[in-house]
Design a protein around this motif. Structure first.
Motif, short mmCIF file in Angstrom:
data_model
loop_
_atom_site.label_atom_id
_atom_site.label_comp_id
_atom_site.label_asym_id
_atom_site.label_seq_id
_atom_site.Cartn_x
_atom_site.Cartn_y
_atom_site.Cartn_z
N GLY A 33 1.08 1.11 -15.16
CA GLY A 33 1.10 2.55 -15.16
C GLY A 33 2.54 3.02 -15.22
N SER A 34 2.82 4.22 -14.71
CA SER A 34 4.17 4.75 -14.78
C SER A 34 5.03 4.25 -13.62
N GLY A 35 6.34 4.44 -13.74
CA GLY A 35 7.28 4.00 -12.72
C GLY A 35 7.88 2.65 -13.04
N LYS A 36 8.82 2.24 -12.20
CA LYS A 36 9.56 1.00 -12.43
C LYS A 36 8.92 -0.22 -11.79
N LEU A 37 7.98 -0.03 -10.89
CA LEU A 37 7.39 -1.18 -10.20
C LEU A 37 6.81 -2.22 -11.15
N PRO A 38 6.05 -1.81 -12.20
CA PRO A 38 5.54 -2.84 -13.13
C PRO A 38 6.65 -3.68 -13.75
N LEU A 39 7.79 -3.06 -14.07
CA LEU A 39 8.90 -3.81 -14.65
C LEU A 39 9.48 -4.79 -13.64
N LEU B 37 0.21 -4.93 -20.34
CA LEU B 37 -0.79 -4.02 -20.91
C LEU B 37 -0.41 -2.61 -20.48
N ARG B 38 0.21 -1.87 -21.40
CA ARG B 38 0.72 -0.53 -21.08
C ARG B 38 -0.40 0.49 -21.20
N LEU B 39 -0.67 1.19 -20.12
CA LEU B 39 -1.72 2.20 -20.14
C LEU B 39 -1.29 3.40 -20.98
N LYS B 40 -2.12 3.77 -21.92
CA LYS B 40 -1.82 4.86 -22.84
C LYS B 40 -1.57 6.16 -22.08
N ASN B 41 -0.48 6.85 -22.43
CA ASN B 41 -0.08 8.13 -21.83
C ASN B 41 0.28 8.01 -20.35
N GLU B 42 0.50 6.77 -19.88
CA GLU B 42 0.89 6.58 -18.49
C GLU B 42 2.16 5.74 -18.36
N ALA B 43 2.20 4.57 -19.00
CA ALA B 43 3.31 3.63 -18.82
C ALA B 43 4.60 4.16 -19.42
N TRP C 248 9.94 -1.54 -21.85
CA TRP C 248 9.42 -2.89 -21.95
C TRP C 248 10.07 -3.74 -23.04
N GLN C 249 11.30 -3.46 -23.38
CA GLN C 249 12.00 -4.29 -24.36
C GLN C 249 12.10 -5.73 -23.84
N GLY C 250 11.77 -6.67 -24.75
CA GLY C 250 11.88 -8.08 -24.38
C GLY C 250 10.60 -8.69 -23.83
N PHE C 251 9.55 -7.89 -23.65
CA PHE C 251 8.27 -8.40 -23.16
C PHE C 251 7.20 -8.22 -24.23
N ASP C 252 6.23 -9.14 -24.23
CA ASP C 252 5.05 -8.98 -25.08
C ASP C 252 4.17 -7.89 -24.48
N THR C 253 3.84 -6.89 -25.27
CA THR C 253 3.06 -5.77 -24.74
C THR C 253 1.97 -5.34 -25.72
N ALA C 254 1.02 -4.60 -25.19
CA ALA C 254 0.02 -3.91 -25.99
C ALA C 254 -0.35 -2.64 -25.25
#
Length: 296
Positions: A21-27, A43-49, A53-59
């Motif tokens: 979700g949003s914020g720095k904790l996931p990073l 897994l980035r939540l749409k309209n939230e995250a 996330w540069q350097g990580f595999d994401t969707a």
């Protein structure tokens, strides 16, 4: 990739995913997992995250898209999941997409989305993820150093008046949590002046700031913010979290300090937060609710 240890001592297998979700904790969690030898998939939540996330595999995945989530789990051999970060919106009915593994849970899931509190919703989400064959972990299992410890975290300690406010606000936060409404309360001079609802902690503190400016809260007495886990809360999701912004907002609200539940709350950017709290003359303290007192 080095397999992490399971809570029962057996090695975990499969790739780790972080639902962000949003914020720095996931990073912070993704970086900690990488340092431990994992290759986390985000897994980035749409309209939230946040876009950090540069350097990580994401969707990108929509909130409520269990069918898409299950497909990504299979595609990337994901078998372990951590949920982290704030989610401001619940999915609309049209956003919900299920697969056969979650179809039987759909009626109860819809009922929870419509009428359940945040903890009930998170428990429902955990059960839907587990139905896909994945294990759900808590953020503290990936990064235990984030957990608050007992006693003051900086150089400032609560005085006798603040200790009374901590006790008062902690009782209110616990009662609020039992109702599955929020995790925080503010007490000033022994009086509960604010309870956290769906607006979140920062907005509650802004409300306290406004009330003080209007003269509806004593200018002479400072008060405290207390954040606690809900008594029935699943510790794998939505632990109370504080950081630099919490300190700044508490200062703006005229509070003397912040108290969180030791071992059941997360402190992000701890060093920077302590520097900010010390500079502002604000205490940040971990409390032990089992003993109803502060540690030293």
């Amino acid at each position: 990739m080095t397999a992490a240890a399971h809570r029962d001592g057996l090695p975990r297998t499969g790739r780790l995913a972080i639902i962000a979700g949003s914020g720095k904790l996931p990073l912070f969690l993704a970086e900690a997992a990488r340092e431990a030898g994992e290759d986390p998939f985000v897994l980035r939540l749409k309209n939230e995250a946040d876009d950090i996330w540069q350097g990580f595999d994401t969707a990108v995945i929509g909130v409520g898209d269990m069918a898409g989530l299950s497909a990504l789990f299979r595609q990337h051999d994901i078998r372990r999941v951590v949920m982290s970060g704030a989610v401001k919106r619940r999915p609309a009915f049209g956003d919900i997409r299920v697969n056969w593994k979650s179809l039987l849970k759909l009626p109860s899931a819809l009922k929870t989305l419509l009428a359940g509190g945040d903890d009930a919703v998170l428990r429902m989400v955990i059960s839907l993820i587990e139905a896909q064959g994945c294990e759900v972990l808590g953020a503290h299992e990936i990064l235990p150093g984030l957990l608050a410890t007992v006693g003051p975290l900086g150089s400032v300690s609560p005085d006798a008046d603040a200790l009374k406010d901590i006790g008062r606000a902690a009782d209110a936060a616990e009662t609020l949590g039992r109702l599955d409404v929020g995790q925080g309360a503010v007490a000033v001079g022994g009086r509960i002046v604010a309870l956290e609802g769906v607006e979140g902690t920062d907005a509650m503190l802004a409300r306290v700031q406004g009330l003080r400016a209007e003269g509806r809260i004593s200018q002479r007495r400072k008060g405290v913010l207390v954040k606690l886990c809900k008594p029935q809360q699943d510790l794998r999701a939505d632990l109370p979290t504080i950081g630099v912004s919490t300190v700044a907002n508490a200062k703006a609200a005229g509070l003397a300090g912040i108290a969180v539940e030791a071992g059941r709350a997360l402190v992000v950017e701890r060093d920077a937060m302590i520097v900010a709290a010390d500079a502002a003359g604000i205490f940040v303290v971990g409390i032990d609710r089992s003993n109803k007192e502060l540690g030293s």
